[in-house]
Design a protein around this motif. Structure first.
Motif, short mmCIF file in Angstrom:
data_model
loop_
_atom_site.label_atom_id
_atom_site.label_comp_id
_atom_site.label_asym_id
_atom_site.label_seq_id
_atom_site.Cartn_x
_atom_site.Cartn_y
_atom_site.Cartn_z
N GLN A 93 -14.37 -27.09 -4.77
CA GLN A 93 -14.17 -26.45 -6.07
C GLN A 93 -13.01 -25.45 -6.01
OE1 GLN A 93 -18.36 -25.11 -6.60
NE2 GLN A 93 -18.29 -26.26 -8.53
N SER A 94 -12.26 -25.40 -7.11
CA SER A 94 -11.18 -24.41 -7.19
C SER A 94 -11.78 -23.09 -7.68
CB SER A 94 -10.10 -24.89 -8.15
OG SER A 94 -10.65 -25.04 -9.45
N PHE A 95 -11.08 -21.99 -7.41
CA PHE A 95 -11.58 -20.69 -7.86
C PHE A 95 -10.42 -19.79 -8.28
CE2 PHE A 95 -10.71 -19.79 -3.41
CZ PHE A 95 -10.35 -18.46 -3.36
N ALA A 96 -10.78 -18.72 -9.01
CA ALA A 96 -9.81 -17.70 -9.41
C ALA A 96 -10.53 -16.36 -9.41
CB ALA A 96 -9.25 -18.00 -10.79
N ILE A 97 -9.76 -15.30 -9.34
CA ILE A 97 -10.33 -13.94 -9.28
C ILE A 97 -9.64 -13.06 -10.31
CG2 ILE A 97 -10.65 -11.88 -7.82
CD1 ILE A 97 -10.25 -13.91 -5.37
N ASP A 98 -10.43 -12.39 -11.20
CA ASP A 98 -9.83 -11.30 -12.00
C ASP A 98 -10.30 -10.02 -11.34
OD1 ASP A 98 -10.19 -12.93 -13.92
OD2 ASP A 98 -11.65 -12.00 -15.10
N SER A 99 -9.47 -8.98 -11.44
CA SER A 99 -9.84 -7.74 -10.77
C SER A 99 -9.61 -6.53 -11.66
CB SER A 99 -9.07 -7.59 -9.47
OG SER A 99 -7.70 -7.76 -9.71
N THR A 100 -10.51 -5.56 -11.53
CA THR A 100 -10.37 -4.26 -12.19
C THR A 100 -10.56 -3.22 -11.10
OG1 THR A 100 -11.50 -5.23 -14.08
CG2 THR A 100 -11.19 -2.87 -14.13
N VAL A 101 -9.54 -2.39 -10.88
CA VAL A 101 -9.59 -1.46 -9.75
C VAL A 101 -9.31 -0.03 -10.20
CG1 VAL A 101 -8.54 -0.89 -7.50
CG2 VAL A 101 -8.88 -3.29 -8.14
N TYR A 102 -10.25 0.87 -9.91
CA TYR A 102 -10.06 2.31 -10.14
C TYR A 102 -10.27 2.99 -8.80
CZ TYR A 102 -11.25 0.70 -14.84
OH TYR A 102 -11.31 0.00 -16.02
N SER A 103 -9.21 3.13 -8.01
CA SER A 103 -9.40 3.63 -6.65
C SER A 103 -8.11 4.20 -6.09
CB SER A 103 -9.87 2.47 -5.76
OG SER A 103 -9.91 2.84 -4.42
N GLU A 104 -8.24 5.29 -5.32
CA GLU A 104 -7.07 5.84 -4.64
C GLU A 104 -6.79 5.08 -3.35
OE1 GLU A 104 -7.55 10.06 -4.26
OE2 GLU A 104 -7.79 10.28 -6.44
N THR A 105 -7.84 4.45 -2.80
CA THR A 105 -7.67 3.68 -1.56
C THR A 105 -7.00 2.35 -1.85
OG1 THR A 105 -9.81 4.62 -0.96
CG2 THR A 105 -8.93 2.90 0.49
N PHE A 106 -7.50 1.67 -2.89
CA PHE A 106 -6.95 0.36 -3.27
C PHE A 106 -6.17 0.56 -4.56
CE2 PHE A 106 -11.09 -0.13 -1.22
CZ PHE A 106 -10.74 -0.87 -0.10
N THR A 107 -4.87 0.65 -4.44
CA THR A 107 -4.08 1.06 -5.62
C THR A 107 -3.52 -0.14 -6.38
OG1 THR A 107 -2.22 1.35 -4.14
CG2 THR A 107 -3.44 3.35 -4.76
N HIS A 108 -3.57 -1.31 -5.79
CA HIS A 108 -2.94 -2.47 -6.44
C HIS A 108 -3.95 -3.58 -6.61
CE1 HIS A 108 -0.11 -5.53 -7.48
NE2 HIS A 108 0.92 -4.72 -7.34
N SER A 109 -4.38 -3.82 -7.87
CA SER A 109 -5.48 -4.77 -8.10
C SER A 109 -5.11 -6.19 -7.67
CB SER A 109 -5.93 -4.74 -9.55
OG SER A 109 -4.88 -5.13 -10.38
N GLN A 110 -3.83 -6.58 -7.84
CA GLN A 110 -3.42 -7.94 -7.46
C GLN A 110 -3.51 -8.13 -5.95
OE1 GLN A 110 -3.79 -9.17 -10.55
NE2 GLN A 110 -2.40 -10.71 -9.76
N PHE A 111 -3.12 -7.06 -5.22
CA PHE A 111 -3.15 -7.14 -3.75
C PHE A 111 -4.59 -7.30 -3.25
CE2 PHE A 111 -3.50 -5.04 0.43
CZ PHE A 111 -2.66 -5.88 1.15
N VAL A 112 -5.52 -6.55 -3.85
CA VAL A 112 -6.93 -6.64 -3.40
C VAL A 112 -7.49 -8.02 -3.74
CG1 VAL A 112 -9.11 -5.38 -3.33
CG2 VAL A 112 -7.12 -4.20 -4.07
N ALA A 113 -7.12 -8.55 -4.90
CA ALA A 113 -7.58 -9.89 -5.28
C ALA A 113 -7.05 -10.93 -4.29
CB ALA A 113 -7.11 -10.21 -6.70
#
Length: 386
Positions: A93-113
């Protein structure tokens, strides 16, 4: 996944949380809890199918599958890698990720995804010697990643496309109102399908269609072809078919009138195309009519509308809002009217004191949803509700 006691988070728009909570209670949700732009509740798999199919003010319905704390990227990767991914998807199966990030540690939502994607793919390489495909446009399985400081929540998105995509909008106007917002406004205004409804500046017809769907108790997603939960490992097609059948059997006949006016022939054409796509030609009437030259011809009447906004459609604001107020007072006695506007100064020119004001957002525009009560033979207007 415990399919009897699923923890469910239902996303909505600012100002519609209480409306959504009421819907969820009526549909049988347990432990209903109002959050900011969301409602949390519990229910079984059938309830999850039911709210996806029927809830009018839901935008996205998530089922959390993992919660943990991560203080850095390596910890995050390790925690994601440790999850038993084969319980929620297959390597094919294929997959995708949406992300919402409010964090000083993880500042870039695309990078964490991206980190999460790598951990899932590496997990399947270890288990199956193969990687699943990532398909951002049309994935089989959709994940939602939410990080609040160090707290990470990974959820399965049960809806897929946002639930405001009802499937009937074929044509767009210059400033179309979102379907979920339209339904929320109608419910805030108390529209229950008793009496008659008028949208005097109907544009491409969204408020009219949502008003008809409410009046007939049509499920919000009656036209939708696909939900993300249909690709889940525990999908029960028979149960979903029964839920749809039960809801469709509850559709009511509507005996009132739902009417839309507009002065723009192009807009009316767009509205007619959308009304036809929603199979509502017998229920909704649209006509070329200048609201300022109209008068009340339906009793009782609820009016809800979204006048053109200065941001996207150029109009002479003070004069325009004054004409709305004059038309209310002179032509629409004994009428309850609701109007949404982002022009918080312009609406002061209506010349009537609103009896209710509700803060909403139309896209990124901060708006007020205003109620005006016109009583014949008296200038007394109810005091503004605190």
């Amino acid at each position: 996944m415990d399919t009897e006691n699923l923890k469910i988070q239902i996303k909505t728009f600012f100002g519609l949380e209480e409306v959504l909570a009421e819907e969820i209670k009526k549909l049988g949700g347990r432990k209903v809890e109002v959050k900011n732009r969301a409602v949390n509740c519990e229910g079984d798999l059938g309830f999850l199918y039911k709210i996806n199919y029927s809830a009018r003010t839901a935008v996205k319905i998530l089922v959390p599958i993992a919660t943990f704390k991560a203080w850095n990227e390596n910890k995050f990767y390790d925690k994601v890698f440790d999850f038993p991914w084969e319980t929620v998807m297959n390597v094919d199966q294929s997959f995708a990720i949406d992300s919402t990030v409010y964090s000083e540690t993880f500042t870039h939502s695309q990078f964490v995804a991206l980190k999460m994607k790598d951990a899932i793919c590496d997990y399947f390489v270890m288990k199956e010697r193969r990687r699943p495909d990532v398909d951002p446009k049309n994935p089989d399985i959709k994940f939602h990643l939410h990080i609040d400081r160090e707290l990470v929540t990974i959820s399965l998105d049960s809806s897929g496309d946002p639930l405001f995509k009802r499937g009937y909008r074929k044509e767009q106007g210059e400033a179309p109102i979102n379907e979920v917002l339209a339904s929320g406004m109608l419910q805030l205004a108390g529209w229950d399908g008793k009496g008659n409804f008028l949208d005097p500046m109907c544009g491409s017809g969204t408020l009219l269609i949502e008003a008809a769907m409410l009046a007939m108790d049509l499920p919000a997603q009656i036209f939708r072809k696909k939900f993300a939960f249909q690709n889940w490992k525990n999908y029960d097609a028979e149960l979903f078919a029964k839920i749809k059948e039960f809801r469709i059997n509850r559709i009511k006949e509507f005996t009132g009138k739902i009417v839309g006016y507009d002065i723009d022939a192009r807009m009316l054409n767009a509205a007619r195309i959308n009304i036809e796509a929603a199979e509502m030609e017998d229920v909704i009437e649209v006509k070329k009519q200048n609201f300022f030259e109209s008068e009340k011809d339906m009793f009782p009447l609820l009016m809800v509308f979204n006048p053109p906004y200065d941001e996207r459609i150029a109009i002479n604001q003070p004069d325009f809002y004054k004409k709305i107020g004059d038309t209310f007072k002179q032509k629409y006695p004994n009428t309850l009217a609701w109007m949404i506007s982002s022009d918080l100064e312009g609406v002061k020119n209506v010349g009537l004191r609103p009896s209710r004001k509700i803060k909403l957002f139309n896209g990124k525009l901060e708006c007020r949803f205003l109620q005006y009560e016109m009583y014949e033979g008296t200038k007394k207007i109810h005091k503004l509700e605190k």
